[in-house]
Design an enzyme around this catalytic site. Structure first.
Site, short mmCIF file in Angstrom:
data_model
loop_
_atom_site.label_atom_id
_atom_site.label_comp_id
_atom_site.label_asym_id
_atom_site.label_seq_id
_atom_site.Cartn_x
_atom_site.Cartn_y
_atom_site.Cartn_z
CB SER B 97 98.03 -135.62 -39.96
OG SER B 97 97.05 -136.17 -39.13
CE LYS B 171 97.95 -137.16 -35.76
NZ LYS B 171 97.57 -137.64 -37.08
CE LYS B 239 102.01 -136.71 -42.00
NZ LYS B 239 100.61 -137.01 -42.36
#
Lengths: 296, 296
Positions: B97, B171, B239
């Protein structure tokens, strides 16, 4: 013999609620500042009263369904209001969505007069008011809730939430989550669209996972279609968020996310978009990005 | 005969993904900077390689599963990386990711070398990695996705989202919604609790309506129990939100709600709470209100 119920406030919500009470066999006495609204439900069998006071005099329990805190206070506590017409042992059920602090103030005045009080705001809007399937969140004394629980049945499903004001606090919790979930969907879809993705593909890819929500299912298709027809109007959500922030201030709860979405909504209302569906919160984010979720 | 697959990155997610590929009959060559992680999957039948480059040399397609953009770039484009060991016609699938812009940079380098590339981040965490039921969001050329679609099957369910970076953009859209839905639930329940309500009653009253969400069902009970055991750690969500804001900056999409929750998360990480479950976003709001959702 039908039980006698009073109903003050014949707006978009009040009218179908009155009709559902009459269908269930209640004799309903009504009043509203707008004569035409009274005429409408009179045709369906409601009995008109000239004031909230008279409505209370003629009935055992009065339901109020008005826009905001000051309207509930005026209808119940004001001159010619419900409390003036209520004697000991009667009850007032305020189904308006108002500030919990205002509910508590009204409750204290009712208690002093020996009149029972419940705050019982609803969720579900006009369609569920018509169907009689509203979600009704109730605050007040539990025995009073028990006594009047049957009265809610023709209008929807009632949940006891706690003491005075708890119905409206629960409603505010609901409205905070809904507004922020809409903002979240808006931000996610604007980012995806401007990155060159098809928002519908993104919606379908994520709806089954942890990002899934009733708001995502109901509002993402509206943003994708560019259809912001209400539904639940932005300016009504503005009222609820104002009441949430007011409550937070009174009880010492900072609400940074609610404050941000309230500012966004304030800007949309200033732009003349207060009558859009609340999914139009996405409009603000679209304008910032100069990119619409809908279209090519 | 088993197809030969390379796998770089044997963390919490990588290990079960490798095991599921082997169960499905693939011959998997692995590498990781941590020798112990390699040993673990070697026992289960994986073949060790000394570098990402060697992993690529020995296989037709290499999957990478590393923490963030810089790690993907190092593993694929760096010295001794996957691309050095890949010849024309091979493929690289980055399931990390990372920022969509980093995926596009890696894709361009792969294309230049005649190597196919897909970005294919996942959602669902360790439990779904073990079950082989991850949601896999894929970006890249549609024919390349078609060619490698079967390879995803042992690991989960793959959705094609668009061109290079579209998997990671999807995502990020997912992570924006999840973080903000958590913040919304936190703010609503802290307000209700400090107002004297039972948060569990509020949760039950609103979960069936427009405020309903997978986050509400999964995270409200954790807040009510005061249980912030991960699950998905706050520092990993940090993140993702950093990558969302970075992407917003690159493509001109202001993300005010994402920015606010990213600031909140930054504060929690500074407090040493980065390893709590991301439902711990509520901790920040609890601290502001000096009131916990859990307990009396």
């Amino acid at each position: 013999m039908a039980k006698k119920v009073g109903f003050v406030g014949l707006g978009i919500m009040g009218k179908p609620m009155v009709r559902n009470l009459m269908k269930a066999g209640y004799e309903v006495t009504v009043c509203d500042l707008v004569a035409a609204a009274v005429k409408e439900v009179e045709k369906d069998g409601a009995k008109p009263a000239r004031s909230a006071k008279e409505t209370a005099e003629k009935t055992e329990v009065v339901i109020t369904m008005v826009p905001d805190s000051k309207d509930s206070e005026a209808a119940i506590l004001g001159s010619g209001g419900v409390l003036e017409g209520s004697s000991k042992g009667k009850a007032v059920i305020d189904m308006s969505s108002i500030a919990p602090g205002a509910s508590q103030k009204i409750a204290a005045a009712c208690e002093k007069a020996g009149v029972s009080f419940l705050d019982a705001p609803v969720s579900g809007g006009e369609p569920k008011a018509i169907e009689g399937t509203l979600a009704i969140m109730v605050g007040g004394k539990q025995d009073v809730f028990g006594k009047w629980a049957d009265l809610f049945q023709p209008m929807g499903s009632a949940t006891y939430c706690g003491d005075y004001g708890a119905g409206n606090t629960t409603k505010l919790a609901n409205q905070i989550i809904v507004a922020l979930n809409i903002a979240a969907v808006g931000e996610a879809l604007v980012l995806a669209k401007k990155a060159g993705l098809d928002p519908e593909v993104v919606f379908n890819a994520i709806k089954g996972g942890l990002a899934g929500s009733t708001v995502l299912n109901a509002k993402a298709p509206m943003m994708i279609a560019g259809n912001f027809k209400p539904g639940f109007r932005i300016r009504l959500h503005q009222k609820d968020l104002n009441n949430a922030l007011q409550t937070g201030k009174e009880i010492g709860v900072p609400l940074p996310f609610t404050a941000l979405v309230q500012q966004v909504i304030g800007s949309l209302v200033n732009e003349g978009k207060g009558d859009l569906d609340h999914s139009g919160i996405a409009n603000f984010l679209e304008d910032m990005a100069q990119c619409t979720v809908s279209g090519k």
